[in-house]
Write an enzyme that holds these catalytic residues in place. Sequence first.
Site, PDB file in Angstrom:
ATOM      1  N   ASP A  64      66.547 -29.562   4.338  1.00  0.00           N
ATOM      2  CA  ASP A  64      67.243 -30.844   4.390  1.00  0.00           C
ATOM      3  C   ASP A  64      66.231 -31.970   4.575  1.00  0.00           C
ATOM      4  O   ASP A  64      65.364 -31.891   5.442  1.00  0.00           O
ATOM      5  CB  ASP A  64      68.254 -30.838   5.544  1.00  0.00           C
ATOM      6  CG  ASP A  64      69.256 -31.973   5.421  1.00  0.00           C
ATOM      7  OD1 ASP A  64      69.446 -32.500   4.303  1.00  0.00           O
ATOM      8  OD2 ASP A  64      69.863 -32.336   6.447  1.00  0.00           O
ATOM      9  N   HIS A  94      69.610 -45.049   6.423  1.00  0.00           N
ATOM     10  CA  HIS A  94      70.007 -44.107   7.484  1.00  0.00           C
ATOM     11  C   HIS A  94      68.896 -43.989   8.529  1.00  0.00           C
ATOM     12  O   HIS A  94      69.149 -44.079   9.732  1.00  0.00           O
ATOM     13  CB  HIS A  94      70.296 -42.731   6.865  1.00  0.00           C
ATOM     14  CG  HIS A  94      70.518 -41.645   7.872  1.00  0.00           C
ATOM     15  ND1 HIS A  94      71.622 -41.594   8.701  1.00  0.00           N
ATOM     16  CD2 HIS A  94      69.755 -40.563   8.196  1.00  0.00           C
ATOM     17  CE1 HIS A  94      71.533 -40.518   9.484  1.00  0.00           C
ATOM     18  NE2 HIS A  94      70.419 -39.878   9.207  1.00  0.00           N
ATOM     19  N   GLU A 136      77.354 -35.309   8.286  1.00  0.00           N
ATOM     20  CA  GLU A 136      76.404 -36.111   7.508  1.00  0.00           C
ATOM     21  C   GLU A 136      76.750 -35.922   6.037  1.00  0.00           C
ATOM     22  O   GLU A 136      76.807 -34.792   5.550  1.00  0.00           O
ATOM     23  CB  GLU A 136      74.953 -35.678   7.787  1.00  0.00           C
ATOM     24  CG  GLU A 136      74.512 -35.998   9.216  1.00  0.00           C
ATOM     25  CD  GLU A 136      73.032 -35.775   9.457  1.00  0.00           C
ATOM     26  OE1 GLU A 136      72.391 -35.030   8.689  1.00  0.00           O
ATOM     27  OE2 GLU A 136      72.507 -36.359  10.435  1.00  0.00           O
ATOM     28  N   GLU A 145      75.858 -35.906   2.305  1.00  0.00           N
ATOM     29  CA  GLU A 145      74.586 -35.742   1.588  1.00  0.00           C
ATOM     30  C   GLU A 145      74.829 -35.235   0.169  1.00  0.00           C
ATOM     31  O   GLU A 145      75.860 -34.657  -0.133  1.00  0.00           O
ATOM     32  CB  GLU A 145      73.693 -34.720   2.318  1.00  0.00           C
ATOM     33  CG  GLU A 145      73.544 -35.035   3.811  1.00  0.00           C
ATOM     34  CD  GLU A 145      72.428 -34.275   4.492  1.00  0.00           C
ATOM     35  OE1 GLU A 145      71.682 -33.558   3.789  1.00  0.00           O
ATOM     36  OE2 GLU A 145      72.306 -34.408   5.722  1.00  0.00           O
ATOM     37  N   ASP A 160      76.252 -31.841   6.336  1.00  0.00           N
ATOM     38  CA  ASP A 160      75.340 -31.286   7.331  1.00  0.00           C
ATOM     39  C   ASP A 160      75.916 -31.600   8.718  1.00  0.00           C
ATOM     40  O   ASP A 160      75.540 -32.569   9.372  1.00  0.00           O
ATOM     41  CB  ASP A 160      73.955 -31.931   7.136  1.00  0.00           C
ATOM     42  CG  ASP A 160      72.954 -31.509   8.192  1.00  0.00           C
ATOM     43  OD1 ASP A 160      73.134 -30.438   8.802  1.00  0.00           O
ATOM     44  OD2 ASP A 160      71.987 -32.265   8.419  1.00  0.00           O
ATOM     45  N   ARG A 187      75.368 -34.196  17.960  1.00  0.00           N
ATOM     46  CA  ARG A 187      74.368 -35.194  18.361  1.00  0.00           C
ATOM     47  C   ARG A 187      73.878 -34.995  19.789  1.00  0.00           C
ATOM     48  O   ARG A 187      72.726 -35.324  20.103  1.00  0.00           O
ATOM     49  CB  ARG A 187      74.946 -36.602  18.212  1.00  0.00           C
ATOM     50  CG  ARG A 187      75.421 -36.956  16.809  1.00  0.00           C
ATOM     51  CD  ARG A 187      74.308 -36.824  15.790  1.00  0.00           C
ATOM     52  NE  ARG A 187      74.754 -37.255  14.465  1.00  0.00           N
ATOM     53  CZ  ARG A 187      74.033 -37.066  13.368  1.00  0.00           C
ATOM     54  NH1 ARG A 187      72.866 -36.438  13.426  1.00  0.00           N
ATOM     55  NH2 ARG A 187      74.496 -37.470  12.205  1.00  0.00           N
ATOM     56  N   GLN A 189      71.492 -32.164  19.714  1.00  0.00           N
ATOM     57  CA  GLN A 189      70.311 -32.609  18.960  1.00  0.00           C
ATOM     58  C   GLN A 189      69.379 -33.467  19.819  1.00  0.00           C
ATOM     59  O   GLN A 189      68.166 -33.267  19.831  1.00  0.00           O
ATOM     60  CB  GLN A 189      70.779 -33.420  17.741  1.00  0.00           C
ATOM     61  CG  GLN A 189      69.668 -33.827  16.783  1.00  0.00           C
ATOM     62  CD  GLN A 189      70.217 -34.605  15.568  1.00  0.00           C
ATOM     63  OE1 GLN A 189      71.417 -34.788  15.419  1.00  0.00           O
ATOM     64  NE2 GLN A 189      69.322 -35.046  14.708  1.00  0.00           N
ATOM     65  N   LYS A 227      72.273 -28.236  14.310  1.00  0.00           N
ATOM     66  CA  LYS A 227      72.650 -28.312  12.906  1.00  0.00           C
ATOM     67  C   LYS A 227      72.865 -26.958  12.235  1.00  0.00           C
ATOM     68  O   LYS A 227      73.553 -26.882  11.221  1.00  0.00           O
ATOM     69  CB  LYS A 227      71.571 -29.086  12.126  1.00  0.00           C
ATOM     70  CG  LYS A 227      71.625 -30.586  12.386  1.00  0.00           C
ATOM     71  CD  LYS A 227      70.426 -31.280  11.815  1.00  0.00           C
ATOM     72  CE  LYS A 227      70.503 -32.785  11.974  1.00  0.00           C
ATOM     73  NZ  LYS A 227      71.433 -33.432  11.024  1.00  0.00           N
ATOM     74  N   THR A 241      76.933 -25.601   7.632  1.00  0.00           N
ATOM     75  CA  THR A 241      76.711 -26.607   6.597  1.00  0.00           C
ATOM     76  C   THR A 241      77.732 -26.312   5.496  1.00  0.00           C
ATOM     77  O   THR A 241      77.823 -25.170   5.041  1.00  0.00           O
ATOM     78  CB  THR A 241      75.283 -26.505   6.016  1.00  0.00           C
ATOM     79  OG1 THR A 241      74.339 -26.598   7.089  1.00  0.00           O
ATOM     80  CG2 THR A 241      75.017 -27.600   5.005  1.00  0.00           C
ATOM     81  N   GLU A 290      76.009 -43.495  12.928  1.00  0.00           N
ATOM     82  CA  GLU A 290      75.723 -44.851  12.455  1.00  0.00           C
ATOM     83  C   GLU A 290      76.954 -45.744  12.524  1.00  0.00           C
ATOM     84  O   GLU A 290      76.868 -46.895  12.950  1.00  0.00           O
ATOM     85  CB  GLU A 290      75.251 -44.812  10.998  1.00  0.00           C
ATOM     86  CG  GLU A 290      73.844 -44.334  10.794  1.00  0.00           C
ATOM     87  CD  GLU A 290      73.548 -44.205   9.304  1.00  0.00           C
ATOM     88  OE1 GLU A 290      73.298 -45.231   8.661  1.00  0.00           O
ATOM     89  OE2 GLU A 290      73.593 -43.076   8.782  1.00  0.00           O
TER      90      GLU A 290
END
Length: 439
Positions: free
Chosen positions: A138, A145, A210, A212, A244, A248, A251, A264, A268, A385
């Site tokens: 990834d 971002h 996420e 992607e 993905d 958080r 993470q 993560k 997926t 975000e």
Amino acid sequence: MINRTHDPALTSWVESANKPGCDFPVQNLPFGIFGRPDQPGVRSVGVAIGDCILDLGACVREGLLAPGPAADACNEASLNLLMAREPSALSQLRAEISDILSEAGSQSARARDASRRILVSMATAELDVPARIGDYTDFYASVHHATNVGSLFRPDNPLLPNYKWVPIGYHGRASSIVLSGTVIHRPAGQTKGAEAAAPVFGPSRMLDYESELGFFVGRGNSFGSTIPIESAWDHIFGFCLVNDWSARDIQSWEYQPLGPFLAKNFATTISPWIVTAEATEPYRVAVAPRDDSDPQPLPYLVSSGERDKGAISVFLEVSLRTGMMRAAGLEPHLLSRAPFSSMYWTVGQMLAHHASNGCNLRPGDLLASGTVSGADSESRGCLLEITSRGANPVTLATGETRKFLEDGDEVIMKGYLEAGGRPRIGFGECSGRILAQAV
Ligand code: MN
């Protein structure tokens, strides 16, 4: 090269493919792996057309496809062998499939009847992860971002000094890549509040998605060799949507110094249909020029082809449907729409960079772009975000608010290739619903 398979005037005798807004018109022809309801346990290579699937294995057996390296790879239960074929063989296969499915194709009446018989309704088919994915990488290719996320943690210095020089990525995990529709259990892990003296182990409270774009490696490179940027696209089989999923809170505690790990790798999600590199040809555009103050990429990441046609006019949309919205029959809430053409690094650059040290890529490896976010606030590709790490919750039609994902929430991703005078072609759906922590 743009050819007759891309002709905007083409229509299909599969009428659902001609409806406005259909993801799979005859100009698309994406590959996938499916099972027929009358043949449990059997998996075949198929092509999506309208609301149906053309069974390519059956096409070979019926003599509708000429024998050859690409057609021979259609008698498989995954796309890996097909992905390993030369682009010229794949292009010939695409031309034959286009001929079978086009209203104006040169098929005989007998062949048309045979094709009709081996169409499968997509609604009754069981779709599978389309390749045996050996490795998954990834990237982090959206500067918007990277800047938005960086400013949450380092307001004065959001972008790290390497960002504009090197396509940043990490090695993900292939075993937990699942198909759209698979439910996702909320992961548990170590988290530590900013003020807490010690971490605790428990369910993630900051579960995120996420949005992607993923791309599958076609022909690989041998161990110790590289893939020059000039030929990067010859090694890209095609594209799918990728979610993905990211915890958080796990993470932020675990990511230093080696990067993402358990935050993560629990899941997926990918969409089932692979839009081929050839299908994207009319939608490839010039890369947005870099700011004058930005460094130019190093020579191994530069080619005229990549500069002129390295970006793709894809738009990615993310919607959310909570359990309450589902119960009330409400439409999903659109969270974002982002242009993939605004990415800082192209897929060609990501692929060439990945192989630049002699790392061998293999057919069926999955590379993903990183969260696709555009310049404006409506184009942010994750909740981290959108809500500024929970500081600005989203309000939904039910009156519910969201900082991060709750149990019962469904994240629905869609993607479209768009170009003036061309039909819009799509990826289908990449969706997943959150269930309470696995016990
Ligand atoms: Mn990611």
